[in-house]
Scaffold this active site. Structure first.
Site, PDB file in Angstrom:
ATOM      1  CG  ASP A  18      -3.298   3.816  -3.486  1.00 57.98           C
ATOM      2  OD1 ASP A  18      -4.212   3.068  -3.872  1.00 57.98           O
ATOM      3  OD2 ASP A  18      -3.421   4.581  -2.508  1.00 57.98           O
ATOM      4  CD  GLU A  19      -5.468  -0.864  -1.424  1.00 62.10           C
ATOM      5  OE1 GLU A  19      -5.149  -1.677  -0.526  1.00 62.10           O
ATOM      6  OE2 GLU A  19      -6.444  -0.114  -1.340  1.00 62.10           O
ATOM      7  CG  ASP A  70      -1.993   1.023   1.193  1.00 61.25           C
ATOM      8  OD1 ASP A  70      -2.140   1.693   0.152  1.00 61.25           O
ATOM      9  OD2 ASP A  70      -2.707   1.163   2.206  1.00 61.25           O
TER      10      ASP A  70
END
Length: 361
Positions: A102-103, A8
């Site tokens: 983003d993860e 993350d």
């Protein structure tokens, strides 16, 4: 036993802005619109110290942090950086399941470097992300997706947390239910009403009781309270819908204004569908009123829809079904689901196409 990593990125959008604009470093930054109807898309850690967080109305964020610096979103930059990071993941394993820009989850049980330690892989990935993008990421390592996701949030920013099998149940029992992935504010409030405040409390309830109180999700809650999660990392997860929505600086008062605002939304969705050679059979219009109540209106067709003009006409029809909005409107959204890509996946997996001809409101 599987070896799962959840990566993350730390305050991703805001961190990219602070990286690219040195004058923003060390200062409270919010990515998003600063106007009266603006919403914070991301907040730097300096801003979070004042209680600013994503999805917060910008007006509230300003009150919490009067010296907050707003910057406009640059999605094309975030997407470019996300691809860089994804390539790092893929250099270790093909079993990468992105959750957002983003993860992502990675299954490194078997990996391209034949490394036995998932913790070592997580350390290397974090180091490479920092070297290649000048950004930091937090990582969680465990034997299932739920625990890896929980672990990545325990030592942010730039953290690395490992939850081995022998410590999993005790850790889950000690966790506040707000820290459980899949339990949002509304569900947490309902759980509090039932006396459930920690994983231990959740574990005291039977599967049948949880299903009765929380529907199908109750079964998921039953198993995660016991640190059990059999979901696999799905690298080719099919996108279920495509949509676009806008919050307007001034409320839309007339149906003509709403029709006009629906057109660019329909065109944006159609452009994406065309680019991906995709189409869908269900069209949904989302309406949020000035008093923040919202509704959705949907219709499913036998044929697939891709054209912007057709999508606009259907959206206008839905706007009037069963009646025109009776209050001023602050947000409109258009989305398409029952996509060709999803139906093709169902056909390949089950040997037939799943058809659900329904209309909901």
């Amino acid at each position: 036993m599987r070896k799962i990593i959840h990566i993350d990125m730390d305050a991703f959008f805001a961190s990219v802005e602070q990286r690219d604009f040195p004058e923003l470093r060390g200062k409270p930054v919010a990515v998003g619109g600063s106007g009266p109807r603006g919403v914070v898309a991301a907040a730097s850690y300096e801003a979070r110290q004042y209680g600013v967080h994503s999805a917060m109305p910008s007006s509230i964020a300003k009150r919490k942090c009067p010296h907050l610096i707003f910057v406009k979103t640059r999605f094309e930059i975030y997407e470019t950086v996300s691809r860089q990071i994804r390539n790092i993941f893929l250099s270790y394993t093909d079993l990468v399941e992105p959750l957002s820009l983003d993860e992502a989850y990675l299954d490194v049980t078997e990996n391209k470097f034949n490394l036995a330690s998932a913790t070592q892989i997580a350390k290397e990935i974090k180091a490479r992300i920092q070297e290649e993008t000048q950004l930091t990421a937090s990582a969680g390592v465990s034997f299932n997706k739920f625990l890896a996701k929980v672990a990545s949030a325990l030592q942010k920013p730039n953290g690395l947390t490992v939850i081995p099998p022998e410590k999993a149940e005790a850790l889950v029992e000690s966790l506040p239910i707000e820290k459980f992935y899949g339990i949002g504010q509304v569900t947490a409030a309902k759980m509090h009403g039932l006396g459930i405040r920690t994983g231990y409390d959740l574990k005291q309830h039977s599967k049948e009781e949880l299903i009765r109180n929380f529907g199908k999700s109750g079964e998921y809650y039953y198993y995660i309270a016991r640190a059990q999660d059999d979901r696999q990392v799905e690298p080719n997860r099919i996108r279920k819908s495509v949509g676009a929505e806008r919050t307007y600086a001034e409320d839309l008062e007339t149906i003509a204004e709403m029709d006009e605002k629906l057109k660019p939304l329909a065109e944006e969705v159609a452009e994406y569908l065309t680019e991906k050679n995709n189409a869908g059979r269900t069209v949904t219009v989302k309406i949020k009123y000035a008093d923040f109540t919202q509704t959705t209106r949907s219709k499913t067709f036998l044929s697939h829809i891709q054209s912007g003009e057709q999508l606009w006409q259907i959206s206008k029809e839905l706007l009037r079904t069963p009646f025109e909005p009776q209050l001023p409107v602050r947000l409109l959204g258009v989305s398409v689901s029952n996509l060709l890509s999803e139906e093709a996946e169902n056909h390949q997996r089950y040997g037939f196409q799943l058809k659900f001809p329904f209309q909901r409101s």
